[in-house]
Each structure stands twice: as C-alpha cells, then as structure tokens.
Write a protein that holds these residues in place. Structure first.
Motif, PDB file in Angstrom:
ATOM      1  N   GLY A   1      -2.479  -2.186   7.346  1.00 42.30           N
ATOM      2  CA  GLY A   1      -3.262  -2.029   6.129  1.00 42.30           C
ATOM      3  C   GLY A   1      -3.951  -3.311   5.713  1.00 42.30           C
ATOM      4  O   GLY A   1      -5.106  -3.290   5.251  1.00 42.30           O
ATOM      5  N   LEU A   2      -3.279  -4.450   5.869  1.00 45.49           N
ATOM      6  CA  LEU A   2      -3.892  -5.724   5.490  1.00 45.49           C
ATOM      7  C   LEU A   2      -5.111  -6.010   6.363  1.00 45.49           C
ATOM      8  O   LEU A   2      -6.166  -6.418   5.860  1.00 45.49           O
ATOM      9  CB  LEU A   2      -2.862  -6.850   5.609  1.00 45.49           C
ATOM     10  N   GLU A   3      -4.978  -5.801   7.671  1.00 40.58           N
ATOM     11  CA  GLU A   3      -6.134  -6.004   8.551  1.00 40.58           C
ATOM     12  C   GLU A   3      -7.287  -5.087   8.151  1.00 40.58           C
ATOM     13  O   GLU A   3      -8.458  -5.497   8.154  1.00 40.58           O
ATOM     14  CB  GLU A   3      -5.733  -5.745  10.005  1.00 40.58           C
ATOM     15  N   ALA A   4      -6.971  -3.852   7.788  1.00 38.07           N
ATOM     16  CA  ALA A   4      -8.012  -2.900   7.400  1.00 38.07           C
ATOM     17  C   ALA A   4      -8.684  -3.305   6.091  1.00 38.07           C
ATOM     18  O   ALA A   4      -9.910  -3.214   5.957  1.00 38.07           O
ATOM     19  CB  ALA A   4      -7.411  -1.496   7.275  1.00 38.07           C
ATOM     20  N   LEU A   5      -7.893  -3.749   5.117  1.00 35.06           N
ATOM     21  CA  LEU A   5      -8.478  -4.180   3.840  1.00 35.06           C
ATOM     22  C   LEU A   5      -9.485  -5.298   4.064  1.00 35.06           C
ATOM     23  O   LEU A   5     -10.583  -5.295   3.507  1.00 35.06           O
ATOM     24  CB  LEU A   5      -7.380  -4.662   2.890  1.00 35.06           C
ATOM     25  N   VAL A   6      -9.111  -6.270   4.886  1.00 35.56           N
ATOM     26  CA  VAL A   6      -9.970  -7.422   5.122  1.00 35.56           C
ATOM     27  C   VAL A   6     -11.260  -7.012   5.831  1.00 35.56           C
ATOM     28  O   VAL A   6     -12.362  -7.404   5.434  1.00 35.56           O
ATOM     29  CB  VAL A   6      -9.206  -8.485   5.943  1.00 35.56           C
ATOM     30  N   ALA A   7     -11.142  -6.221   6.894  1.00 38.58           N
ATOM     31  CA  ALA A   7     -12.326  -5.833   7.655  1.00 38.58           C
ATOM     32  C   ALA A   7     -13.279  -4.990   6.817  1.00 38.58           C
ATOM     33  O   ALA A   7     -14.506  -5.162   6.872  1.00 38.58           O
ATOM     34  CB  ALA A   7     -11.905  -5.064   8.908  1.00 38.58           C
TER      35      ALA A   7
ATOM     36  N   LEU B   1       0.830  -1.198   0.000  1.00 40.58           N
ATOM     37  CA  LEU B   1       0.000   0.000   0.000  1.00 40.58           C
ATOM     38  C   LEU B   1       0.868   1.252   0.000  1.00 40.58           C
ATOM     39  O   LEU B   1       1.900   1.306   0.669  1.00 40.58           O
ATOM     40  CB  LEU B   1      -0.916  -0.001   1.227  1.00 40.58           C
ATOM     41  N   ASN B   2       0.407   2.260  -0.734  1.00 35.78           N
ATOM     42  CA  ASN B   2       1.188   3.490  -0.891  1.00 35.78           C
ATOM     43  C   ASN B   2       0.389   4.666  -0.334  1.00 35.78           C
ATOM     44  O   ASN B   2      -0.482   5.227  -0.994  1.00 35.78           O
ATOM     45  CB  ASN B   2       1.497   3.710  -2.371  1.00 35.78           C
ATOM     46  N   THR B   3       0.688   5.027   0.904  1.00 39.00           N
ATOM     47  CA  THR B   3       0.063   6.211   1.505  1.00 39.00           C
ATOM     48  C   THR B   3       1.134   7.251   1.816  1.00 39.00           C
ATOM     49  O   THR B   3       1.039   7.996   2.799  1.00 39.00           O
ATOM     50  CB  THR B   3      -0.710   5.836   2.778  1.00 39.00           C
ATOM     51  N   LYS B   4       2.147   7.302   0.986  1.00 38.11           N
ATOM     52  CA  LYS B   4       3.283   8.190   1.214  1.00 38.11           C
ATOM     53  C   LYS B   4       2.999   9.583   0.676  1.00 38.11           C
ATOM     54  O   LYS B   4       3.454   9.981  -0.399  1.00 38.11           O
ATOM     55  CB  LYS B   4       4.549   7.587   0.577  1.00 38.11           C
TER      56      LYS B   4
ATOM     57  N   LEU C   1       0.795   7.739   5.684  1.00 40.08           N
ATOM     58  CA  LEU C   1      -0.516   8.065   6.234  1.00 40.08           C
ATOM     59  C   LEU C   1      -1.281   6.781   6.580  1.00 40.08           C
ATOM     60  O   LEU C   1      -0.962   5.691   6.102  1.00 40.08           O
ATOM     61  CB  LEU C   1      -1.305   8.911   5.246  1.00 40.08           C
ATOM     62  N   ASP C   2      -2.293   6.953   7.397  1.00 44.32           N
ATOM     63  CA  ASP C   2      -3.062   5.826   7.915  1.00 44.32           C
ATOM     64  C   ASP C   2      -3.700   5.015   6.789  1.00 44.32           C
ATOM     65  O   ASP C   2      -4.448   5.564   5.983  1.00 44.32           O
ATOM     66  CB  ASP C   2      -4.151   6.376   8.840  1.00 44.32           C
ATOM     67  N   PRO C   3      -3.442   3.694   6.723  1.00 42.24           N
ATOM     68  CA  PRO C   3      -4.027   2.865   5.661  1.00 42.24           C
ATOM     69  C   PRO C   3      -5.375   2.266   6.065  1.00 42.24           C
ATOM     70  O   PRO C   3      -5.615   1.063   5.889  1.00 42.24           O
ATOM     71  CB  PRO C   3      -2.971   1.777   5.484  1.00 42.24           C
TER      72      PRO C   3
END
Length: 411
Positions: free
Chosen positions: A65-71, A33-36, A383-385
């Motif tokens: 980020g992976l946990e967020a994508l899944v949820a 993930l790119n939140t730069k 930044l926050d993913p």
C-alpha cells in the motif's frame, strides 16, 4: 476513441475511485490502510472474523500500500492534485508506522496482532508467535523495503540510505538461500531447507527495479539483470514458452510468469536485447492463452498437458496481464500482445470489477453452470490497496500515453 484512449480513461477513473474509497475508510492503528472488506458481501470484517478482522495488520499489504500511495501521488499531481495531496498525507503517516516497525529488529512480518506482535496462522488457522531469525528474510521484507524506499525517495527523508541497505539485504538473502517464501510457518533454517527453488522471490524483487531507476537509485539495480538471466536460464521452457515454478518440475503459475514479464519490461531500457523482448512477449502470450480458462487466469497449469490444475481464478493476474501486455506491445507493436491486452481488459472490467464500490472480486471460479465469485482468499484477506490493480493500470496508462498521447485531465 481508440482502444488506447478508452483504456487510459477507464484506468484513471478506476484508480482514482479506488484510492478515494480506501482513503475515506477509517485508518487502522493511527495510519495503517484499512481494506478489510469482503469482496462478495461488501461487509466490513469485524473482530469476530478473526485473522480477517481489524485486530490483525498485514505487513505484506501495508508495504504494498505504501508503494502504491507514493506512485499514485506522483501521477495524480497533474491529473487530480487534491487526490495527490491526500495520498501524500496518508503515505507519510504509513511510512512513519512501517519505518518504526521495521527498525525494531531489521525486519517486517506477514501478520501482526493487535499488540503489533508478529504472529502467523498455521494451516488450521491456529495462531503462533513468529520466530525472528536475524538472517532470514521474507516476502514481507521485500514489500516493506520497496514501500520504505519509494516513500523516503519521494519525501526526501533521512532514512533513505538505511532503507536502500535493507532492500539490498533482502536481495542478498535470495541469492544466499536465506529467503523464506512460506510465512505461515516459523521462519527457520528447517523451513528454508525444505522449500523449492521457486521463481517467486526473484520475480517479486524484480518489481522494485523500475521504481529504483525512476528515483535515480541505479547503484542498487545491478541485481535485476542477474535475476532476469537466472529466471530465463533456469525456469523458461522453450517448447511451451512458459516459466516453470521450479526448474525440472511441471507446474507453472501463469500469473507469476506474466508478472515477471511486466516487471522486466518496466526495468529494461529501450535498447534492451530484442531477443529478450521477444522471449518476454512469448511468455506473456503463452501464459495467457494457456492459463485463461473463462472468468480469468487459473492459478496453475501443467506444462506437460496444458491443463489447469484448479478452477479458481484470482483477480490479480488480470491487471498484471494488462500491465505486461501494454508494456510489451509498446515495444513491439505485435497484434498478439494487443489481443492479450484487450482480452484481459475485458475480462477484468466485465467480470471482476464491481464498480460500486470500486473494488474487484478477489476470486472467481470456473463452474459447469457458469462462472461465479467465491469466498477464497488468494494470499491475504485484505483487499488490494492499489498495488496489483492500481500499479498495473498505472503502468498501462503510461504505455497508452506513449501509444496514443491524450490531453491531461485537469482539476
């Protein structure tokens, strides 16, 4: 429209916009993930920005980020199916990359260089190769383990048992004194010996307990009750209703105290001890009332004096407050927790949330001539993913649905 209905609509829209923004950005390294992006200037970080730039990948951020994508994929299956499909596609790619990284030596690391070698930047931002002791674990292990377990659970992947065992090892390392908090130093027995008995590791790992329960991994959640008891018994200051960072010391990270409340409530059953729920609500209200200094929550306060120990207010503690307040208000109906929820909601969306693009200022500062955003990085420059903000608002959405059920959005 009630506050609960308005809050739900705001949170769904904010999360969807942030996730679309994140997914539309070019991925790093084939799937990271790119939140730069600088939250003040809105400029993307480049190679000239050193450890803020695209040559450095933060394992900590990618695990979150992976946990967020899944949820969020699970949530948006009903609310916005095309977004859920995109989230799952990104989640599978990121899972493969993180699983391969962690498999190499059984660990994940805070920062990787462009060759995916683990490195750390010291306090002078000088880069060093990170040490890799087999038995020492870190926050990066915790976040990556959570992400791997959640993804393997959703996608029915064969690595699930290994990821659960990895998570269990991280938990065990906390209780055995082998969990190192400071990842800007070499991972070593010396650093372990010098660190304090901080609330952080147990608080962060408690954040996995609700997720494990929802996926049916209850055989791996016994630690959560021990961690809650440990924190209340050793860190709770009864007169102030605050959590000490370290037993016997004066400092209180109010954001961590509030985060602990949310994670505990996410895990505890509806028939949990009412006295414990009351204590958690006291921690929330006291932490917010004593830590809120203007634009947001200060990083640290003195328990003895109640004074803020600095003027910087990071963004993340406000959505965490929204989560905790929503969850505890859903249990108690107490107007005090609703007051805190509304205050955190207003502060975040009126002062931190930029809207275009759908990101928040990372840090604001309390100033004599007004509150201003500042270029101060709380933990990582990315930044926050969808983790602190997204998962917190997602929990509040579910709480709002229980408090004021509303028709689902279709599309």
């Amino acid at each position: 429209m009630t506050f609960f209905e308005e809050a739900r609509r705001t949170y769904v829209a904010a999360n969807a916009a942030t996730l679309y923004w994140m997914l539309q950005r070019p991925m790093l390294g084939g799937g990271f993930l790119n939140t730069k992006q600088n939250s003040l200037t809105l400029a993307d970080y480049g190679s000239d920005d050193g450890i803020r730039g695209p040559d450095y990948t933060y394992g900590w951020i990618q695990g979150r980020g992976l946990e967020a994508l899944v949820a969020h994929a699970e949530f948006f299956e009903e609310e916005l199916p095309p977004l859920a499909e995109k989230l799952d596609a990104a989640g599978r790619r990121l899972y493969d990359l993180l699983a391969e990284l962690q498999k190499a030596d059984g660990h994940a690391y805070f920062c990787y260089d462009k060759h995916m070698n683990a490195v750390y930047a010291d306090q002078q931002n000088r880069l060093h190769a990170q040490e890799k002791p087999a038995l020492i674990y870190s926050y990066s292990d915790a976040f990556v383990a959570k992400g791997l377990v959640s993804a393997a659970s959703r996608y029915g992947l064969s690595g699930l048992a290994d990821h659960l065992a990895y998570f269990d090892r991280v938990v065990a390392s906390v209780e055995a004194g082998r969990f190192q908090m400071d990842e800007r130093r070499p991972l070593s027995q010396q650093c372990l010996g010098e660190q304090a008995d901080d609330i952080g590791p147990r608080m962060i790992l408690l954040g996995a307990a609700g997720m494990l329960k929802r996926f049916g991994h209850t055989a791996h959640t016994a630690y959560a009750d021990r961690f809650i008891t440990h924190v209340i018994d050793r860190h709770f200051d009864t007169p102030s209703a605050l959590l000490r960072n370290v037993p016997g010391e004066d400092a209180c990270n109010v954001g961590h105290g509030i985060e602990f409340v949310g994670f505990a409530l996410d895990y505890l059953d509806d028939d949990a001890d009412p006295t414990l729920i009351e204590t958690l609500e006291r921690i929330l209200v006291a932490s917010f009332d004593k830590g809120f200094i203007g634009p947001g929550l200060t990083l640290t306060i003195s328990i003895a004096s109640g004074e803020a120990q600095g003027r910087y207010c990071p963004w993340w503690s406000l959505p965490e407050t929204i989560r905790s307040a929503a969850l505890v208000h859903g249990r108690t109906g107490n107007p005090q927790s609703l007051r805190v929820w509304k205050a955190a909601h207003a502060a975040f969306f009126e002062r931190y949330w930029r809207g275009t693009p759908p990101i928040a200022y990372q840090t604001m500062a309390k100033g004599e001539e007004g509150d201003v955003p500042v270029d101060f990085v709380p933990a990582t420059p990315d930044l926050d993913p969808g983790y602190h903000t997204g998962l917190s608002l997602l929990a509040a959405i579910h709480a709002a649905d229980r408090l004021a059920p509303t028709p689902r959005i279709s599309g």
